[in-house]
Design a protein around this motif. Structure first.
Motif, PDB file in Angstrom:
ATOM      1  N   ALA A 101       0.830  -1.206   0.000  1.00  0.00           N
ATOM      2  CA  ALA A 101       0.000   0.000   0.000  1.00  0.00           C
ATOM      3  C   ALA A 101       0.868   1.261   0.000  1.00  0.00           C
ATOM      4  CB  ALA A 101      -0.916  -0.016   1.209  1.00  0.00           C
ATOM      5  N   ALA A 102       2.106   1.124   0.509  1.00  0.00           N
ATOM      6  CA  ALA A 102       3.023   2.266   0.549  1.00  0.00           C
ATOM      7  C   ALA A 102       3.829   2.411  -0.728  1.00  0.00           C
ATOM      8  CB  ALA A 102       3.962   2.127   1.745  1.00  0.00           C
ATOM      9  N   GLY A 103       3.656   1.476  -1.671  1.00  0.00           N
ATOM     10  CA  GLY A 103       4.399   1.540  -2.919  1.00  0.00           C
ATOM     11  C   GLY A 103       5.317   0.350  -3.091  1.00  0.00           C
ATOM     12  N   PRO A 104       6.203   0.390  -4.099  1.00  0.00           N
ATOM     13  CA  PRO A 104       7.098  -0.748  -4.358  1.00  0.00           C
ATOM     14  C   PRO A 104       8.100  -0.949  -3.224  1.00  0.00           C
ATOM     15  CG  PRO A 104       7.698   1.135  -5.726  1.00  0.00           C
ATOM     16  CD  PRO A 104       6.392   1.479  -5.071  1.00  0.00           C
ATOM     17  N   ILE A 105       8.389  -2.225  -2.952  1.00  0.00           N
ATOM     18  CA  ILE A 105       9.329  -2.595  -1.895  1.00  0.00           C
ATOM     19  C   ILE A 105      10.489  -3.367  -2.514  1.00  0.00           C
ATOM     20  CG2 ILE A 105       9.652  -3.827   0.275  1.00  0.00           C
ATOM     21  CD1 ILE A 105       7.756  -1.470   0.525  1.00  0.00           C
ATOM     22  N   SER A 106      11.715  -2.931  -2.198  1.00  0.00           N
ATOM     23  CA  SER A 106      12.928  -3.578  -2.672  1.00  0.00           C
ATOM     24  C   SER A 106      13.653  -4.229  -1.495  1.00  0.00           C
ATOM     25  CB  SER A 106      13.852  -2.545  -3.332  1.00  0.00           C
ATOM     26  OG  SER A 106      13.198  -1.899  -4.415  1.00  0.00           O
ATOM     27  N   TYR A 128      16.760  -2.265   5.603  1.00  0.00           N
ATOM     28  CA  TYR A 128      17.013  -1.067   6.404  1.00  0.00           C
ATOM     29  C   TYR A 128      15.761  -0.271   6.762  1.00  0.00           C
ATOM     30  CZ  TYR A 128      21.898  -1.885   5.184  1.00  0.00           C
ATOM     31  OH  TYR A 128      23.144  -2.440   5.031  1.00  0.00           O
ATOM     32  N   GLY A 129      14.632  -0.591   6.149  1.00  0.00           N
ATOM     33  CA  GLY A 129      13.412   0.154   6.403  1.00  0.00           C
ATOM     34  C   GLY A 129      12.906   0.828   5.148  1.00  0.00           C
ATOM     35  N   HIS A 130      11.620   1.141   5.134  1.00  0.00           N
ATOM     36  CA  HIS A 130      10.983   1.695   3.944  1.00  0.00           C
ATOM     37  C   HIS A 130      11.502   3.104   3.677  1.00  0.00           C
ATOM     38  CE1 HIS A 130       7.301   3.168   1.611  1.00  0.00           C
ATOM     39  NE2 HIS A 130       7.888   2.256   0.858  1.00  0.00           N
ATOM     40  N   ASN A 188       8.828   9.672   8.631  1.00  0.00           N
ATOM     41  CA  ASN A 188       8.362   8.605   9.516  1.00  0.00           C
ATOM     42  C   ASN A 188       9.518   7.665   9.834  1.00  0.00           C
ATOM     43  OD1 ASN A 188       7.039   6.657  10.941  1.00  0.00           O
ATOM     44  ND2 ASN A 188       5.698   5.993   9.268  1.00  0.00           N
ATOM     45  N   LEU A 189      10.311   8.038  10.828  1.00  0.00           N
ATOM     46  CA  LEU A 189      11.471   7.239  11.190  1.00  0.00           C
ATOM     47  C   LEU A 189      11.097   5.995  11.993  1.00  0.00           C
ATOM     48  CD1 LEU A 189      14.097  10.009  11.990  1.00  0.00           C
ATOM     49  CD2 LEU A 189      13.637   8.814   9.838  1.00  0.00           C
ATOM     50  N   TYR A 190       9.813   5.842  12.345  1.00  0.00           N
ATOM     51  CA  TYR A 190       9.365   4.586  12.952  1.00  0.00           C
ATOM     52  C   TYR A 190       9.585   3.422  11.984  1.00  0.00           C
ATOM     53  CZ  TYR A 190       6.945   7.022  16.772  1.00  0.00           C
ATOM     54  OH  TYR A 190       6.638   7.781  17.880  1.00  0.00           O
ATOM     55  N   MET A 191       9.714   3.718  10.702  1.00  0.00           N
ATOM     56  CA  MET A 191       9.855   2.670   9.696  1.00  0.00           C
ATOM     57  C   MET A 191      11.290   2.175   9.538  1.00  0.00           C
ATOM     58  SD  MET A 191       6.842   2.025   8.770  1.00  0.00           S
ATOM     59  CE  MET A 191       7.092   1.018   7.303  1.00  0.00           C
ATOM     60  N   ALA A 192      12.240   2.755  10.265  1.00  0.00           N
ATOM     61  CA  ALA A 192      13.629   2.312  10.175  1.00  0.00           C
ATOM     62  C   ALA A 192      13.784   0.905  10.745  1.00  0.00           C
ATOM     63  CB  ALA A 192      14.536   3.280  10.927  1.00  0.00           C
ATOM     64  N   HIS A 193      14.589   0.084  10.086  1.00  0.00           N
ATOM     65  CA  HIS A 193      14.897  -1.258  10.572  1.00  0.00           C
ATOM     66  C   HIS A 193      16.242  -1.233  11.287  1.00  0.00           C
ATOM     67  CE1 HIS A 193      12.125  -3.567   7.527  1.00  0.00           C
ATOM     68  NE2 HIS A 193      11.486  -2.634   8.215  1.00  0.00           N
ATOM     69  N   ARG A 194      16.303  -1.882  12.442  1.00  0.00           N
ATOM     70  CA  ARG A 194      17.516  -1.894  13.262  1.00  0.00           C
ATOM     71  C   ARG A 194      17.993  -3.307  13.567  1.00  0.00           C
ATOM     72  NH1 ARG A 194      14.037   2.111  15.519  1.00  0.00           N
ATOM     73  NH2 ARG A 194      14.924   4.219  15.411  1.00  0.00           N
ATOM     74  N   ASN A 195      17.296  -4.292  13.025  1.00  0.00           N
ATOM     75  CA  ASN A 195      17.563  -5.667  13.431  1.00  0.00           C
ATOM     76  C   ASN A 195      17.091  -6.602  12.329  1.00  0.00           C
ATOM     77  OD1 ASN A 195      18.343  -7.760  15.078  1.00  0.00           O
ATOM     78  ND2 ASN A 195      16.684  -7.538  16.554  1.00  0.00           N
ATOM     79  N   PRO A 242       3.169  -8.735   3.909  1.00  0.00           N
ATOM     80  CA  PRO A 242       4.061  -7.982   4.799  1.00  0.00           C
ATOM     81  C   PRO A 242       3.837  -6.481   4.647  1.00  0.00           C
ATOM     82  CG  PRO A 242       5.268  -8.919   2.941  1.00  0.00           C
ATOM     83  CD  PRO A 242       3.898  -9.514   2.903  1.00  0.00           C
ATOM     84  N   ARG A 243       4.023  -5.753   5.770  1.00  0.00           N
ATOM     85  CA  ARG A 243       3.805  -4.301   5.751  1.00  0.00           C
ATOM     86  C   ARG A 243       5.081  -3.541   5.432  1.00  0.00           C
ATOM     87  NH1 ARG A 243       2.599  -1.628  10.143  1.00  0.00           N
ATOM     88  NH2 ARG A 243       2.933  -3.182  11.739  1.00  0.00           N
TER      89      ARG A 243
END
Length: 234
Positions: free
Chosen positions: A143-148, A154-156, A164-171, A232-233
């Motif tokens: 829904a947020a667009g293409p995902i690579s 690393y996050g969207h 929206n830094l809540y979307m950052a991946h740290r793990n 997946p979101r």
């Protein structure tokens, strides 16, 4: 008739375990952690029937959750009060040292015969794509667009660029590392399933030790490995 081997007495009573392994049950509560914006279709189909009540928890108040809290500190939720915990793409957003805290919280709030279902990226699948030189290639559309692969690692990027830094991946996790973390967090029975079609891992955890037959029944009723599950979101 006696209980099947590995099946706890009362497994089909009013509980999260009973609800996804048996037929109709009275209303139960699923704690949807890191729920994101209101979405009636966010839960797996088995957890959004009339027998389930969704209690939404998110660290971001803008998502309008019932409870504003981090998944690493859910003290507003009482011990042993939830029939199920559902977490879709949350664990990759906390630091490695915080993942055990979050998983321990998921376990703590469950009833003794409750269950935890979680989803996170499968780094083995993503790593293979990166090794093939597909780091920036869109591999699915959300829904947020293409995902690579880089977004899953690393996050969207588009969400973070918009603030929206809540979307950052740290793990990140493999099937083996997620299994170990869930076991160390207190889950007596853990089943982690790779889902390459969704580039994801499904982790199913129980506070009580149950037999593989009952685990398989829960997986089937939850739809693990089937298209009925939400995508997946990111």
């Amino acid at each position: 008739m006696g209980q099947p081997q590995g099946r706890p007495a009362g497994a089909d009573r009013v509980s999260g375990l009973g609800a996804v392994s048996a037929a109709v049950q009275p209303t139960l509560t699923v704690l949807h952690v890191g729920c994101g914006p209101p979405n009636p279709n966010a839960l797996p189909a088995a957890l959004r029937t009339q027998n389930w009540r969704e209690l939404r928890l998110d660290a971001n108040a803008e998502m309008q959750p019932d409870i504003v809290a981090s998944i690493t500190d859910m003290r507003q939720v009482s011990d042993g009060s939830m029939d199920a915990v559902y977490s879709s793409h949350n664990l990759e957003h906390v630091f490695p040292h915080e993942a055990p805290l979050a998983l321990a919280e998921f376990c703590r709030v469950l009833k003794p015969d409750g269950l935890c279902l979680l989803l996170c990226p499968d780094l083995q699948t993503i790593g293979q794509m990166i090794a093939e030189g597909r780091l920036l290639e869109p591999i699915y559309h959300s829904a947020a667009g293409p995902i690579s692969p880089i977004d899953m690692l690393y996050g969207h990027r588009a969400s973070m660029a918009a603030g929206n830094l809540y979307m950052a991946h740290r793990n990140g996790f493999s099937a083996a590392s997620l299994t170990q973390l869930m076991q160390e967090a207190g889950f007596a029975k853990v089943a982690v399933t790779r889902d390459p079609a969704r580039f994801s891992l499904w982790g199913l955890g129980f506070r009580i030790d149950i037999g593989d037959e009952l685990v398989a029944r829960c997986q089937a009723n939850l739809g693990i490995g089937h298209p009925a599950l939400p995508p997946p979101r990111g």
